[in-house]
Design a protein around this motif. Structure first.
Motif, short mmCIF file in Angstrom:
data_model
loop_
_atom_site.label_atom_id
_atom_site.label_comp_id
_atom_site.label_asym_id
_atom_site.label_seq_id
_atom_site.Cartn_x
_atom_site.Cartn_y
_atom_site.Cartn_z
N SER A 298 -9.29 12.13 30.03
CA SER A 298 -9.92 10.82 30.25
C SER A 298 -9.03 9.86 31.04
CB SER A 298 -10.34 10.20 28.92
OG SER A 298 -9.25 10.06 28.06
N LEU A 299 -7.72 9.94 30.88
CA LEU A 299 -6.83 9.07 31.66
C LEU A 299 -6.86 9.47 33.14
CD1 LEU A 299 -4.78 6.78 31.75
CD2 LEU A 299 -3.00 8.45 31.24
N ASP A 300 -6.79 10.76 33.41
CA ASP A 300 -6.85 11.23 34.80
C ASP A 300 -8.20 10.89 35.43
OD1 ASP A 300 -4.30 12.25 34.54
OD2 ASP A 300 -5.01 14.26 34.03
N TYR A 301 -9.24 10.99 34.63
CA TYR A 301 -10.59 10.68 35.12
C TYR A 301 -10.71 9.18 35.40
CZ TYR A 301 -15.67 11.09 35.50
OH TYR A 301 -16.97 11.10 35.96
N GLY A 302 -10.25 8.38 34.46
CA GLY A 302 -10.36 6.93 34.60
C GLY A 302 -9.55 6.37 35.75
N THR A 303 -8.41 7.00 36.04
CA THR A 303 -7.56 6.54 37.14
C THR A 303 -7.89 7.26 38.45
OG1 THR A 303 -5.81 8.10 36.55
CG2 THR A 303 -5.66 5.88 35.63
N MET A 304 -8.87 8.17 38.39
CA MET A 304 -9.27 8.95 39.56
C MET A 304 -8.07 9.67 40.19
SD MET A 304 -12.55 8.83 40.08
CE MET A 304 -13.53 8.29 38.68
N ASN A 305 -7.27 10.31 39.34
CA ASN A 305 -6.08 11.02 39.79
C ASN A 305 -6.49 12.41 40.31
OD1 ASN A 305 -3.61 12.30 40.13
ND2 ASN A 305 -2.69 11.29 38.36
N GLY A 306 -6.99 12.42 41.53
CA GLY A 306 -7.50 13.65 42.13
C GLY A 306 -6.47 14.74 42.26
N LYS A 307 -5.23 14.39 42.58
CA LYS A 307 -4.18 15.39 42.73
C LYS A 307 -3.92 16.10 41.40
CE LYS A 307 0.65 16.06 44.03
NZ LYS A 307 0.73 17.21 43.20
N LYS A 308 -3.80 15.32 40.34
CA LYS A 308 -3.51 15.93 39.03
C LYS A 308 -4.67 16.80 38.55
CE LYS A 308 -1.54 14.89 34.55
NZ LYS A 308 -1.12 13.84 33.63
N VAL A 309 -5.89 16.31 38.71
CA VAL A 309 -7.06 17.09 38.29
C VAL A 309 -7.18 18.37 39.12
CG1 VAL A 309 -9.58 17.10 38.07
CG2 VAL A 309 -8.28 15.07 37.39
N LEU A 310 -6.93 18.27 40.43
CA LEU A 310 -7.00 19.45 41.29
C LEU A 310 -5.94 20.48 40.88
CD1 LEU A 310 -8.15 20.93 43.77
CD2 LEU A 310 -6.39 19.78 45.12
N VAL B 274 -14.23 13.63 43.25
CA VAL B 274 -14.28 14.72 44.23
C VAL B 274 -13.59 14.29 45.52
CG1 VAL B 274 -15.82 16.02 45.76
CG2 VAL B 274 -16.28 15.95 43.32
N ASN B 275 -13.85 13.07 45.98
CA ASN B 275 -13.21 12.58 47.21
C ASN B 275 -11.70 12.59 47.08
OD1 ASN B 275 -15.67 12.15 48.48
ND2 ASN B 275 -15.81 10.04 47.81
N LYS B 276 -11.19 12.14 45.94
CA LYS B 276 -9.75 12.13 45.70
C LYS B 276 -9.19 13.55 45.64
CE LYS B 276 -9.28 7.64 45.13
NZ LYS B 276 -8.42 6.80 45.94
N MET B 277 -9.93 14.45 45.03
CA MET B 277 -9.50 15.85 44.94
C MET B 277 -9.49 16.50 46.32
SD MET B 277 -11.45 16.97 41.42
CE MET B 277 -10.87 18.69 41.44
#
Length: 104
Positions: free
Chosen positions: A81-93, A18-21
């Motif tokens: 799972s890759l985006d989650y594991g790397t905490m890729n907030g931009k991509k998830v957002l 959430v912080n990264k997003m």
């Protein structure tokens, strides 16, 4: 304003995402409300949610949540799972916002 709800087993790992997003949302200059929750707390936030994102560790709950919330127009998706594991907030957002847009 878009409301995004993330769910994981205890709500802790999603809090980091959430912080990264939120950082990514600030860069986009968009008003987005993002909450993290454990599975038991979903009801506190779901009424305002535009999308429900599940952490990979609780992907087994997808069918249950779809049954509960899809009829209310709330898409339920599992975070990659890759985006989650790397905490890729931009991509998830970006993915979440596109999913919301395509659901309307």
């Amino acid at each position: 304003m878009k409301n995004i709800l993330l769910v994981c087993a205890a709500g802790m790992s999603t809090s980091m995402l959430v912080n990264k997003m939120e950082e990514a949302a600030k860069e986009k200059e968009e008003e987005i409300n993002i909450n993290a929750s454990s599975g038991g707390d979903v009801s506190k936030y779901i009424e305002d949610a535009h999308i429900l994102l599940l952490g990979p560790q609780v992907s087994y709950l997808k069918k249950q949540y779809e049954s509960d919330y899809s009829s209310k127009g709330i898409p339920v998706e599992v975070i990659d799972s890759l985006d989650y594991g790397t905490m890729n907030g931009k991509k998830v957002l970006d993915w979440a916002l596109n999913t919301i847009e395509n659901n309307n």
